[in-house]
Write a protein that holds these residues in place. Structure first.
Motif, PDB file in Angstrom:
ATOM      1  N   ALA A   4      16.004  24.862 -19.808  1.00  0.00           N
ATOM      2  CA  ALA A   4      15.117  23.709 -19.614  1.00  0.00           C
ATOM      3  C   ALA A   4      14.560  23.200 -20.941  1.00  0.00           C
ATOM      4  O   ALA A   4      14.240  22.014 -21.060  1.00  0.00           O
ATOM      5  CB  ALA A   4      13.986  24.101 -18.674  1.00  0.00           C
ATOM      6  N   ASP A   5      14.461  24.070 -21.939  1.00  0.00           N
ATOM      7  CA  ASP A   5      13.904  23.644 -23.213  1.00  0.00           C
ATOM      8  C   ASP A   5      14.836  22.683 -23.950  1.00  0.00           C
ATOM      9  O   ASP A   5      14.433  22.030 -24.907  1.00  0.00           O
ATOM     10  CB  ASP A   5      13.609  24.865 -24.087  1.00  0.00           C
ATOM     11  N   ARG A   6      16.084  22.596 -23.501  1.00  0.00           N
ATOM     12  CA  ARG A   6      17.034  21.685 -24.158  1.00  0.00           C
ATOM     13  C   ARG A   6      17.378  20.502 -23.252  1.00  0.00           C
ATOM     14  O   ARG A   6      18.407  19.853 -23.424  1.00  0.00           O
ATOM     15  CB  ARG A   6      18.319  22.440 -24.509  1.00  0.00           C
ATOM     16  N   LEU A   7      16.499  20.211 -22.284  1.00  0.00           N
ATOM     17  CA  LEU A   7      16.779  19.171 -21.311  1.00  0.00           C
ATOM     18  C   LEU A   7      17.025  17.820 -21.989  1.00  0.00           C
ATOM     19  O   LEU A   7      17.967  17.105 -21.652  1.00  0.00           O
ATOM     20  CB  LEU A   7      15.627  19.071 -20.309  1.00  0.00           C
ATOM     21  N   GLY A   8      16.186  17.476 -22.946  1.00  0.00           N
ATOM     22  CA  GLY A   8      16.345  16.195 -23.619  1.00  0.00           C
ATOM     23  C   GLY A   8      17.666  16.089 -24.345  1.00  0.00           C
ATOM     24  O   GLY A   8      18.317  15.035 -24.311  1.00  0.00           O
ATOM     25  N   ASP A   9      18.107  17.176 -24.956  1.00  0.00           N
ATOM     26  CA  ASP A   9      19.369  17.155 -25.689  1.00  0.00           C
ATOM     27  C   ASP A   9      20.555  17.051 -24.742  1.00  0.00           C
ATOM     28  O   ASP A   9      21.490  16.268 -24.970  1.00  0.00           O
ATOM     29  CB  ASP A   9      19.483  18.416 -26.542  1.00  0.00           C
ATOM     30  N   VAL A  10      20.497  17.825 -23.645  1.00  0.00           N
ATOM     31  CA  VAL A  10      21.603  17.830 -22.688  1.00  0.00           C
ATOM     32  C   VAL A  10      21.769  16.463 -22.037  1.00  0.00           C
ATOM     33  O   VAL A  10      22.890  16.027 -21.760  1.00  0.00           O
ATOM     34  CB  VAL A  10      21.373  18.917 -21.619  1.00  0.00           C
ATOM     35  N   THR A  11      20.667  15.777 -21.814  1.00  0.00           N
ATOM     36  CA  THR A  11      20.714  14.499 -21.083  1.00  0.00           C
ATOM     37  C   THR A  11      20.627  13.285 -22.003  1.00  0.00           C
ATOM     38  O   THR A  11      20.313  12.188 -21.548  1.00  0.00           O
ATOM     39  CB  THR A  11      19.573  14.439 -20.050  1.00  0.00           C
ATOM     40  N   ARG A  12      20.925  13.462 -23.269  1.00  0.00           N
ATOM     41  CA  ARG A  12      20.745  12.349 -24.201  1.00  0.00           C
ATOM     42  C   ARG A  12      21.651  11.160 -23.864  1.00  0.00           C
ATOM     43  O   ARG A  12      21.338  10.014 -24.222  1.00  0.00           O
ATOM     44  CB  ARG A  12      20.990  12.814 -25.641  1.00  0.00           C
ATOM     45  N   HIS A  13      22.758  11.423 -23.214  1.00  0.00           N
ATOM     46  CA  HIS A  13      23.648  10.327 -22.789  1.00  0.00           C
ATOM     47  C   HIS A  13      23.456   9.985 -21.313  1.00  0.00           C
ATOM     48  O   HIS A  13      24.219   9.186 -20.764  1.00  0.00           O
ATOM     49  CB  HIS A  13      25.107  10.713 -23.029  1.00  0.00           C
ATOM     50  N   GLY A  14      22.461  10.578 -20.692  1.00  0.00           N
ATOM     51  CA  GLY A  14      22.257  10.419 -19.257  1.00  0.00           C
ATOM     52  C   GLY A  14      22.777  11.635 -18.508  1.00  0.00           C
ATOM     53  O   GLY A  14      23.263  12.606 -19.111  1.00  0.00           O
ATOM     54  N   ILE A  15      22.701  11.600 -17.187  1.00  0.00           N
ATOM     55  CA  ILE A  15      23.190  12.710 -16.369  1.00  0.00           C
ATOM     56  C   ILE A  15      23.484  12.166 -14.976  1.00  0.00           C
ATOM     57  O   ILE A  15      22.809  11.241 -14.493  1.00  0.00           O
ATOM     58  CB  ILE A  15      22.169  13.873 -16.308  1.00  0.00           C
ATOM     59  N   GLY A  16      24.478  12.729 -14.333  1.00  0.00           N
ATOM     60  CA  GLY A  16      24.838  12.277 -13.003  1.00  0.00           C
ATOM     61  C   GLY A  16      23.920  12.819 -11.920  1.00  0.00           C
ATOM     62  O   GLY A  16      23.308  12.068 -11.167  1.00  0.00           O
ATOM     63  N   HIS A  17      23.813  14.156 -11.843  1.00  0.00           N
ATOM     64  CA  HIS A  17      23.033  14.820 -10.799  1.00  0.00           C
ATOM     65  C   HIS A  17      22.037  15.792 -11.399  1.00  0.00           C
ATOM     66  O   HIS A  17      22.312  16.420 -12.431  1.00  0.00           O
ATOM     67  CB  HIS A  17      23.955  15.647  -9.879  1.00  0.00           C
ATOM     68  N   TYR A  18      20.906  15.971 -10.718  1.00  0.00           N
ATOM     69  CA  TYR A  18      20.068  17.143 -10.918  1.00  0.00           C
ATOM     70  C   TYR A  18      20.269  18.043  -9.708  1.00  0.00           C
ATOM     71  O   TYR A  18      20.134  17.614  -8.553  1.00  0.00           O
ATOM     72  CB  TYR A  18      18.594  16.763 -11.074  1.00  0.00           C
ATOM     73  N   THR A  19      20.598  19.285  -9.998  1.00  0.00           N
ATOM     74  CA  THR A  19      20.972  20.258  -8.973  1.00  0.00           C
ATOM     75  C   THR A  19      19.774  21.036  -8.477  1.00  0.00           C
ATOM     76  O   THR A  19      19.097  21.709  -9.262  1.00  0.00           O
ATOM     77  CB  THR A  19      22.036  21.220  -9.534  1.00  0.00           C
TER      78      THR A  19
END
Length: 788
Positions: free
Chosen positions: A36-51
């Motif tokens: 979770a601490d890298r949420l901003g980095d992982v989603t920097r291009h957007g994201i399809g789903h949150y699981t």
């Protein structure tokens, strides 16, 4: 959109993936995933789903909603395209979240034979999900039961494709009517896993796939307008479904016209590499799944993010395939309002009631309708005794356990099993707690209720037998509550990954029942389970319980529902959605067998079920007469049938009127009986109604020798029966023997089961062979009930 922005829309992100194990091989697949601490980095291009934002661990729904709204606003503000994430959750027995209502398991939906009520339930579940910002539910399961040894039977509706399709489609309509997209699981053939073993290969031929496994999905696509489908873990004849363009594209999209989104089952894309061995690495797995028709990888983007991006960059994957999936995903988000300028501009809910009186009322009705009375020598209902029982012993491992009322995909058994320190978050009375209350509610004197556990669900410990025997010996009647504990991957006796080799009751439960019966006290055995068990010793012998009641994980109101049946406050009306097996060795078995699939003099084994599909007793009796059927129908037409149903007993009750058919001569072997239509009708004593069925001839369709789906001309028999094995009596003697007042319902011979049917009516299907295509494949049945 850049390539990175495109593939981001095709992936899920599981914030709590490293926590509780709620998916196969989750720990192994979670290695190296960002936290979770890298949420901003992982989603920097957007994201399809949150699981599973709400359903991975117990979180306060209001607090989590506040976080989710903030997170969606962050995605809108901090990513270039500003597209919110689609949030999905499990919702098979209700929203899988802390404090949410837990409804009966799907096997109980099938036992109720009541699609309208299932649609009401689906709407309530959808309303709860929508209020919390959840957009997609991973339900219903439309796998047709083929082998009760399979652990996931409790997630399934029935062994009959038509019952699965009508009930499952009703759930889809209810959920989607509330603004949440349903997801059909598991496409396709999963329940045919060899020997009932989870993730095992499926050896079904193309005709069985087309005629048994596919129809429920086709109904939910064509009649229900479902918006999402989940690919299955299994392979069929060596081809994993996550790589099958034949089914994911050829059948689903090209033949049926599905225009929604196909999602992967959790880690299913990666499993093409690590379990099926049809891909050399994650990039090849992603390419294979994408080409086959998988649009979104769940629960994470393990293959659809970096590996897929690299494969496109180096020319191994055509970017047009990515574009195809992205357009489907964006169309789905647009349908859900996620692309609107004001998405998440409103405030999150400040207060939610996920278990309202309305939830509980529907849960109670569905539970009551699903309880099946399997045998009764007159001991039930307890409230109708001339002398009411002064003392009732309620014993057994499931008598005082709330967990025993809920299925594998309930939040309690799915997630809270990891958090024993947390309360359930909602009320769920046990059978023990409910028995006394049921007498009081009926205005009867409340008996003295004593309790002893006797034994655990599993294990060999019999040290509690003596206490249970003593309790029963001191009572006027003993209620022994046995059955299952649902769980995941070895944490229960039934549920995902909990497949079995034997269909005996787990542990020493049979021995406990027999010890209590030996006291001479009248015994009622209640089975709370997620699969049917081989209990011939309890049903067909001379030394079994006086009555046997079956409840398939009836949910939060299941305790009162069972107690209501025991005391007579509720007249039982549930019917078996799956044949009650005689033995594990007789599996797999289906009532939809041709002549050679049934009992025969050329084999020493007996596959005859203990109780057939559609069976269930009552506290009243019903009579069928005046069956009228069109004598001739075009192969491309509609068959009309009417029958008069009369409650000939002295109490009100509901009957499930079942219309069956048999194709006398076909170009391939046909089942000896096939459910054509059904209707639940409630009747007062002495009341009659005329039930009219309108059955498209497509119900008689099957795959011919060229594997074309056709309706062939020729003679068919049609009859109304109280269950799939019911045989017509003499003319004028059509009493549906379901009465609790009728003594000694034990079956002396294996093939003699209480029940009856109208005489068969011969119908000629006239005209040429009719190819069933397009809209003709819709097999919904219109039913009218009216006074005669």
């Amino acid at each position: 959109m850049s390539l990175e922005e495109k593939v981001a829309q095709l992936a899920g992100y599981w914030l709590d993936q490293g926590g509780d194990v709620v998916a196969p091989l989750q720990d192994e697949m979670a290695a190296g995933q960002a936290g979770a601490d890298r949420l901003g980095d992982v989603t920097r291009h957007g994201i399809g789903h949150y699981t599973r934002v709400y359903g991975t661990r117990p979180v306060d729904p209001v607090e989590r909603a506040r976080w989710l709204w903030g997170e969606q606003r962050r995605l809108r503000a901090e990513t270039r395209l500003g597209i919110p994430a689609l949030v999905h959750e499990e919702c098979l027995t209700g929203l899988a979240a802390w404090q949410a209502a837990t409804f009966p398991t799907p096997l109980a939906w099938g036992a109720a034979f009541d699609p309208e009520l299932v649609a009401e339930m689906g709407a309530l579940i959808g309303e709860s999900m929508r209020s919390l910002g959840v957009h997609q539910g991973l339900a219903p399961v439309l796998d047709v039961i083929r082998d009760p040894r399979w652990g996931r039977v409790d997630e399934c509706i029935a062994e009959d494709p038509y019952l699965v399709g009508t009930v499952g489609t009703a759930y889809v309509r209810g959920l989607q009517g509330a603004g949440v997209h349903a997801t059909l699981k598991h496409f396709v053939g999963y329940s045919g896993s060899r020997a009932g073993r989870n993730h095992a290969p499926v050896s079904a031929g193309p005709r069985e796939i087309a005629d048994v496994y596919l129809p429920p999905f086709e109904m939910a696509v064509r009649d229900g307008g479902v918006r999402s489908v989940m690919a299955s873990y299994n392979d069929i004849d060596g081809v994993p479904l996550h790589s099958s363009d034949e089914y994911l594209t050829g059948v689903l999209r090209d033949r049926w016209g599905f225009d929604g989104v196909v999602v992967a089952d959790y880690f299913g894309v990666a499993f093409l590499e690590v379990m099926h061995g049809v891909a050399a690495d994650r990039g090849e797995a992603a390419a294979t799944a994408l080409a086959a028709g998988v649009d979104v990888e769940l629960p994470t983007g393990d293959a659809f993010l970096d590996p897929l991006t690299a494969a496109v960059r180096d020319g191994r994957v055509d970017e047009a395939l990515v574009d195809r999936a992205v357009l489907r995903v964006l169309a789905q988000k647009d349908r859900l309002g996620l692309l609107e300028p004001d998405a998440f501009a409103d405030e999150p809910p400040a207060d939610v009631d996920l278990d309202s009186p309305r939830h509980r009322e529907v849960a109670r009705r569905l539970a009551e309708e699903s309880v099946v009375l399997l045998s009764n020598d007159g001991v039930l209902p307890l409230g109708r005794w001339t002398k009411a029982p002064g003392r009732v012993a309620v014993v057994g491992p499931n008598a005082a356990r709330a967990d025993a009322l809920m299925g594998c995909y309930s939040f309690a058994n799915h997630v809270l099993a990891h958090h024993p320190e947390r309360p359930l978050g909602f009320e769920i009375p046990t059978v023990l707690e409910s028995v006394g209350d049921a007498f009081t509610a009926a205005g009867a004197a409340c008996p003295d209720v004593v309790h002893a556990r006797g034994c655990d669900v599993a294990g060999e410990n019999t040290s509690g037998f003596a206490e249970a025997v003593a309790a029963a010996s001191s009572a006027d009647v003993a209620v022994v509550v046995v059955g299952d504990q649902a769980g995941l991957f070895g944490r229960g006796t039934v549920g995902e990954g909990n497949d079995v080799e034997s269909l005996d009751l787990p542990g020493v439960q049979r021995e406990l029942v027999e010890a209590v019966v030996a006291t001479g006290t009248p015994v009622v055995m209640v089975v709370l389970s997620g699969r049917p068990y081989a209990i011939d010793w309890a049903l067909d012998g001379d030394r079994g319980p006086a009555a046997v009641v079956q409840a398939f994980f009836p949910g939060e109101e299941g305790g009162p529902a069972v107690a209501g049946v025991l005391t007579g406050a509720v007249t039982p009306s549930g019917r078996l959605p799956v044949s009650l097996p005689r033995s594990a060795g007789a599996q797999p078995y289906s009532y939809l067998h041709p002549v050679l699939g049934g009992p025969s003099d050329v084999t020493s084994t007996d596959s005859t079920p203990l109780r057939p599909f559609g069976f269930g007793l009552s506290y009243t009796t019903f009579e069928y007469d005046e069956l009228r059927v069109d004598p001739a129908v075009a192969t491309a037409g509609t068959l009309s049938a009417t029958v008069r149903v009369t409650n000939t007993g002295d109490v009100a009750g509901a009957d499930v009127v079942q219309l069956y058919g048999h194709d006398l001569v076909g170009s391939v072997a046909r089942p000896v009986a096939q459910l054509l239509a059904y209707r639940r009708v409630a009747l007062a004593p002495g009341e009659s109604v005329e039930v009219a069925f309108s059955v498209p001839t497509a119900r008689f369709a099957f795959s011919d020798r060229r594997l074309d789906r056709v309706v062939e001309p020729g003679a068919v028999d049609v009859w109304v029966g109280s269950h799939a094995a019911a045989v017509a009596g003499e003319a004028g003697d059509l009493r549906h023997v379901t009465g609790g007042a009728i003594r000694n319902e034990r079956v002396a011979a294996k093939r003699q089961v209480p029940g009856t049917a109208t005489p068969r009516s011969r119908v000629d299907l006239t005209g040429p062979v009719h190819a069933v295509t397009g809209a003709d494949a819709r097999v919904a049945t219109v039913v009218v009930v009216r006074e005669p």
